[in-house]
Design a protein around this motif. Structure first.
Motif, PDB file in Angstrom:
ATOM      1  N   HIS A 441       0.852  -1.196   0.000  1.00 54.03           N
ATOM      2  CA  HIS A 441       0.000   0.000   0.000  1.00 54.03           C
ATOM      3  C   HIS A 441       0.884   1.242   0.000  1.00 54.03           C
ATOM      4  O   HIS A 441       1.595   1.522   0.961  1.00 54.03           O
ATOM      5  CB  HIS A 441      -0.900  -0.011   1.235  1.00 54.03           C
ATOM      6  N   CYS A 447      -4.472   0.263  -1.652  1.00 55.10           N
ATOM      7  CA  CYS A 447      -5.260  -0.966  -1.562  1.00 55.10           C
ATOM      8  C   CYS A 447      -6.747  -0.605  -1.563  1.00 55.10           C
ATOM      9  O   CYS A 447      -7.169   0.326  -0.865  1.00 55.10           O
ATOM     10  CB  CYS A 447      -4.912  -1.736  -0.291  1.00 55.10           C
ATOM     11  N   THR A 449      -9.082  -3.349  -1.336  1.00 57.02           N
ATOM     12  CA  THR A 449      -9.706  -4.634  -1.009  1.00 57.02           C
ATOM     13  C   THR A 449     -10.435  -4.532   0.327  1.00 57.02           C
ATOM     14  O   THR A 449     -10.363  -3.525   1.029  1.00 57.02           O
ATOM     15  CB  THR A 449      -8.633  -5.734  -0.932  1.00 57.02           C
ATOM     16  N   TYR A 451      -9.784  -6.205   2.959  1.00 58.86           N
ATOM     17  CA  TYR A 451      -8.901  -6.437   4.099  1.00 58.86           C
ATOM     18  C   TYR A 451      -7.456  -6.173   3.687  1.00 58.86           C
ATOM     19  O   TYR A 451      -7.123  -6.134   2.500  1.00 58.86           O
ATOM     20  CB  TYR A 451      -9.046  -7.858   4.648  1.00 58.86           C
ATOM     21  N   SER A 452      -6.601  -5.988   4.679  1.00 67.48           N
ATOM     22  CA  SER A 452      -5.182  -5.742   4.425  1.00 67.48           C
ATOM     23  C   SER A 452      -4.379  -6.360   5.562  1.00 67.48           C
ATOM     24  O   SER A 452      -4.908  -6.690   6.625  1.00 67.48           O
ATOM     25  CB  SER A 452      -4.888  -4.245   4.316  1.00 67.48           C
ATOM     26  N   TYR A 453      -3.072  -6.523   5.302  1.00 69.18           N
ATOM     27  CA  TYR A 453      -2.149  -7.053   6.299  1.00 69.18           C
ATOM     28  C   TYR A 453      -1.156  -5.958   6.691  1.00 69.18           C
ATOM     29  O   TYR A 453      -0.529  -5.345   5.822  1.00 69.18           O
ATOM     30  CB  TYR A 453      -1.360  -8.243   5.748  1.00 69.18           C
ATOM     31  N   CYS A 470      -1.941  -5.818   0.733  1.00 64.98           N
ATOM     32  CA  CYS A 470      -3.249  -6.397   0.466  1.00 64.98           C
ATOM     33  C   CYS A 470      -3.102  -7.411  -0.659  1.00 64.98           C
ATOM     34  O   CYS A 470      -2.105  -7.403  -1.381  1.00 64.98           O
ATOM     35  CB  CYS A 470      -4.256  -5.307   0.092  1.00 64.98           C
ATOM     36  N   THR A 490      -9.964  -5.691   8.602  1.00 63.94           N
ATOM     37  CA  THR A 490     -11.029  -5.731   7.603  1.00 63.94           C
ATOM     38  C   THR A 490     -11.619  -4.340   7.402  1.00 63.94           C
ATOM     39  O   THR A 490     -11.572  -3.485   8.291  1.00 63.94           O
ATOM     40  CB  THR A 490     -12.138  -6.701   8.017  1.00 63.94           C
TER      41      THR A 490
END
Length: 811
Positions: A441, A447, A449, A451-453, A470, A490
């Motif tokens: 990102h 991103c 989406t 959700y992301s990490y 993401c 999320t």
């Protein structure tokens, strides 16, 4: 205007007018031409006075105190009036000091709209407040401060009471709003009664809050609630004293309970979903005289209608999970504390154990229910730990970082799932996303989406925020040193649909030299942006980060940096950017922090980008971003023509060489050491084996000695003192027999000489045959008799040595 205050002796009332604290004496009181700053009017006195200013309410306050002694005389029970009349419009406080025996009790009954307790320092909306103190002998306990419009209807006290009513100067209130009644001894400090009708919430505090509850005391709150409503108790703030005897606790008398009173610690989850009225008591203990500590309590009671899905339970099976917790909580937890007035959502793990926050642990099966009108206000935060104990075992295992279905199946939105990955020394962690890949990102590539990490690499000393990623990008793999925290967060409701496609995996790998290494396999049609971790705060000092970018074979990558310099100055060491293609003989491009970064360039093979930090001077941070695009390789027409022409030349050379070799082969006899498979290895020593005698067929003559043939390696001398002769032709000068000779293993030694009188050896046995056929070409022989020579060569061939004879020869 002049004021006259007339006090009767029987009323036992004293009026005191004085300057407000902190106000300059710009206004005075005039009594019979005497100027004074305060005025005290005692029982039986009649005083007329005026103020020297037109706005005395800005400068003066007034206290009206009535003393009532219920020990020596009768008590004036009933409604309490605001007396005397005709008081000036000043901020005023009415005080009723009632002395009573501890063998009896006093009851303060409030008229509607009743009272609401507030915290110390809080003010009431209409600035009208009540302060209630209990007086037992010489001790005074502050029961609390209250505003109007609440649920507290009665307060019963043991012994005397000091009741204060604070009114602003412009208040229209003409009645006290309470009455005093005599009651039997209550055998405790006080009883506070609250009547809760409909959905409501009330906050209450222990006496003397936030100071300590009296030692070894007991008090009770009574809650009157309709039986068709549900009440829940929440302790928001409490502390415990140091007890020498007994134990501090709370006791409940609950409707329908078979074990009343039910005893709880203050640290326990308190009862919830209570159907109807109940009592709550607080019990102190005998405190340590040297270090007593403080017992205090602030709590909330919430009353709700029974929920439609009150009896609907949800199975949460965590029995097969390991080292995981699941917390169901209100939105904004834990940083935000919900307002007391907010509608409350409760999570229950049994009918009486409900709370705004409920934590479930792995290894247990739960049946939970919700007391909440709007479940969208609830969230789930889960945490799972993965650690490597046995290196030999965990290095072979791949862990899937997936949100368990037991969480996604709940009617609550997942807020965050956290994986804490712990690696031992010299073992690192690898994160992969084989199919979806990860996108970093960045401002130019955000991103979008559901959700992301967020990935953080941490040690006890430092923390490196690797970045936010993401699914749906180009990063296949991230290798990191140290312990790792991955937080899945999320956004919206779309995660429920996308959760089935997660493919994030983790494994423990051997030690890597860089702090972090990315493997990038971009989409050939996309422009990929990559940036250094810890953005925008900069890489920590002396940290090295690498990216390995995979370039498809039929494409060329275009690499460029988003700025022309690193933008830092080093205090210690040097900062470098290194670029190198992964191909033999590739040159490495190196730039220091004081040099311009490389211009955009084409990369024809997989390549590395490495960024190594120094210790920057203050206020400078190393942050770099670069991009990669792809294009198909363009083949030049001149190159194609050159390749075709080169191929034609090579073919011509190849044909020429082939023809020359073929012609040469026809003109040559077999080379030395050519095995002849036509020999009869079983007929050694028979007469007539050769059609010509040895004197005529010349089968004993060497035709060719190839320079590359070395026979000396077949011979070994035990002491290594004699070296064999190799590639030396010696004409045969001995007698010629009917069979080719079988050379002795030592026949090539320099010190062996042949005598001209040596006798011809005996005929050989089956195992004495020569293993090779030797021939020569006469200097004058033409190609016409080649067939004859080939026939003679075949006739003069002998058998191979047996394996045993070869072994003996080597030895």
């Amino acid at each position: 205007a002049s004021f006259m205050i007339s006090l009767r002796t029987v009323d036992n009332i004293t009026v005191m007018i004085k300057l407000r604290p902190g106000v300059s004496p710009s206004c005075q009181i005039r009594v019979k031409n005497v100027i004074r700053s305060e005025l005290k009017i005692k029982p039986g006195e009649n005083v007329t006075f005026t103020f020297t200013c037109s706005t005395p309410e800005k400068y003066f306050i007034m206290e009206i105190q009535k003393n009532i002694d219920c020990v020596l005389g009768p008590c004036p029970f009933g409604d309490v009036h605001l007396y005397p009349p005709g008081l000036p419009r000043l901020n005023r406080t009415f005080i009723w000091d009632v002395k009573a025996s501890t063998k009896a009790g006093l009851e303060l009954k409030f008229s509607t709209p009743w009272l609401r307790q507030i915290e110390p320092g809080e003010t009431c909306p209409d600035v009208v407040s009540y302060n209630i103190n209990s007086s037992i002998d010489t001790a005074t306990v502050n029961i609390g401060t209250f505003c109007r419009n609440g649920s507290v209807s009665r307060i019963k006290l043991l012994g005397g009471v000091v009741m204060s009513l604070h009114l602003p100067w412009d208040s229209p209130l003409t009645t006290s709003g309470f009455s005093i009644a005599n009651r039997a001894s209550i055998k405790r400090l006080c009883i506070i009664e609250s009547i809760l009708k409909g959905e409501s919430s009330i906050t209450l505090m222990s006496p003397n809050y936030p100071l300590g509850f009296p030692e070894d005391e007991l008090m009770t709150w009574q809650f009157v609630i309709p039986s068709n409503m549900r009440a829940s108790v929440f302790f928001h703030n409490y502390s415990l004293s140091n007890c020498e005897r007994k134990e501090e606790r709370v006791e409940y008398y609950l409707p329908g309970s078979l074990s009343n009173p039910e005893v709880f610690k203050l640290s326990d989850s308190q009862p919830a979903n209570i159907a109807g009225s109940f009592n709550l008591s607080l019990q102190g203990c005998d405190q340590d005289a040297q270090n007593p500590g403080i017992l205090r309590l602030l709590f909330q009671v919430v009353v709700q209608h029974p929920q439609v899905d009150e009896n609907v339970t949800h199975l949460v099976d965590l029995s097969k999970e390991w080292n995981m917790t699941v917390t169901i909580h209100f939105e904004g937890w834990p940083s935000r504390i919900p307002l007391m007035s907010e509608p409350i959502c409760l999570i229950c793990k049994n009918p009486r154990t409900c709370d705004r926050v409920l934590t479930l642990v792995s290894g247990v099966v739960y049946k939970i229910s919700f007391l909440c009108k709007d479940l969208s206000r609830l969230r789930i935060t889960a945490e799972k730990g993965i650690s490597c104990v046995d290196v030999r075992w965990c290095q072979r295992k791949i862990y899937s970082l997936l949100v368990p279905k037991v969480i996604t199946q709940l009617p609550i939105r997942l807020h965050k799932f956290i994986w804490k990955l712990l690696a031992p020394d010299l073992i690192n962690i690898e994160i992969t996303s084989p199919s979806l890949k990860l996108q970093q990102h960045v401002p130019e590539q955000r991103c979008n989406t559901s959700y992301s990490y967020s990935i953080v690499s941490a040690t006890p000393e430092t923390e490196l925020n690797v970045g936010v990623f993401c699914p749906g990008g180009s990063i296949e793999k991230i290798q990191m040193r140290n312990n790792i925290t991955i937080s899945l967060k999320t956004f919206g409701k779309g995660f429920l649909n996308e959760s089935n496609h997660q493919d994030l995996k983790m494994s423990f790998v051997p030690h890597i030299k860089d702090e972090c290494t990315f493997t990038v396999s971009p989409d050939p049609k996309a422009k990929v942006y990559l940036q250094t971790p810890n953005w925008p705060y900069g890489l920590p000092p002396y940290v090295s980060i690498s990216w390995y970018v995979i370039v498809p074979s039929k494409q060329v990558a275009h690499l460029g940096f988003s700025k022309d310099r690193m933008g830092i100055a080093c205090e210690t060491g040097r900062a470098y950017v290194n670029i190198k293609e992964e191909t033999l003989g590739a040159e490495e491009t190196v730039r220091r922090e004081d040099e311009l970064l490389p211009e955009p360039r084409n990369m024809y093979h997989d390549f590395w980008v490495n960024v190594s930090n120094c210790k920057p001077v203050d206020k400078t941070q190393l942050t770099l971003q670069f991009w990669v695009t792809f294009a198909d390789k363009q083949i030049d027409l001149g190159v194609i023509i050159a390749v075709v022409a080169g191929a034609g030349v090579l073919m011509a050379i190849g044909l020429t060489v082939c023809c020359v070799k073929k012609k040469k082969k026809k003109s040559q006899n077999p080379m030395v050491g050519v095995y002849n498979p036509n020999v009869n290895t079983q007929m050694t020593g028979k007469q007539g084996l050769f059609t010509k005698g040895r004197k005529n067929n010349e089968s004993h003559v060497y035709a060719v000695i190839d320079d590359a043939m070395v026979y000396g390696h077949l011979l070994e001398e035990s002491n290594g003192s004699v070296a064999p002769e190799v590639d030396v032709y010696r004409p045969f000068d001995g007698p010629i027999g009917s069979l080719p000779p079988s050379p002795s293993p030592f026949s090539f030694r320099k010190d062996i000489k042949r005598s001209p009188n040596t006798e011809e050896p005996l005929p050989l046995t089956d195992t004495d045959h020569d293993t090779y056929t030797f021939a020569h070409q006469k200097s004058g022989q033409s190609e016409d008799n080649g067939d004859t020579n080939e026939k003679n060569n075949a006739d003069t061939s002998t058998s191979l040595l047996e394996n045993k004879e070869q072994d003996d020869l080597v030895e």
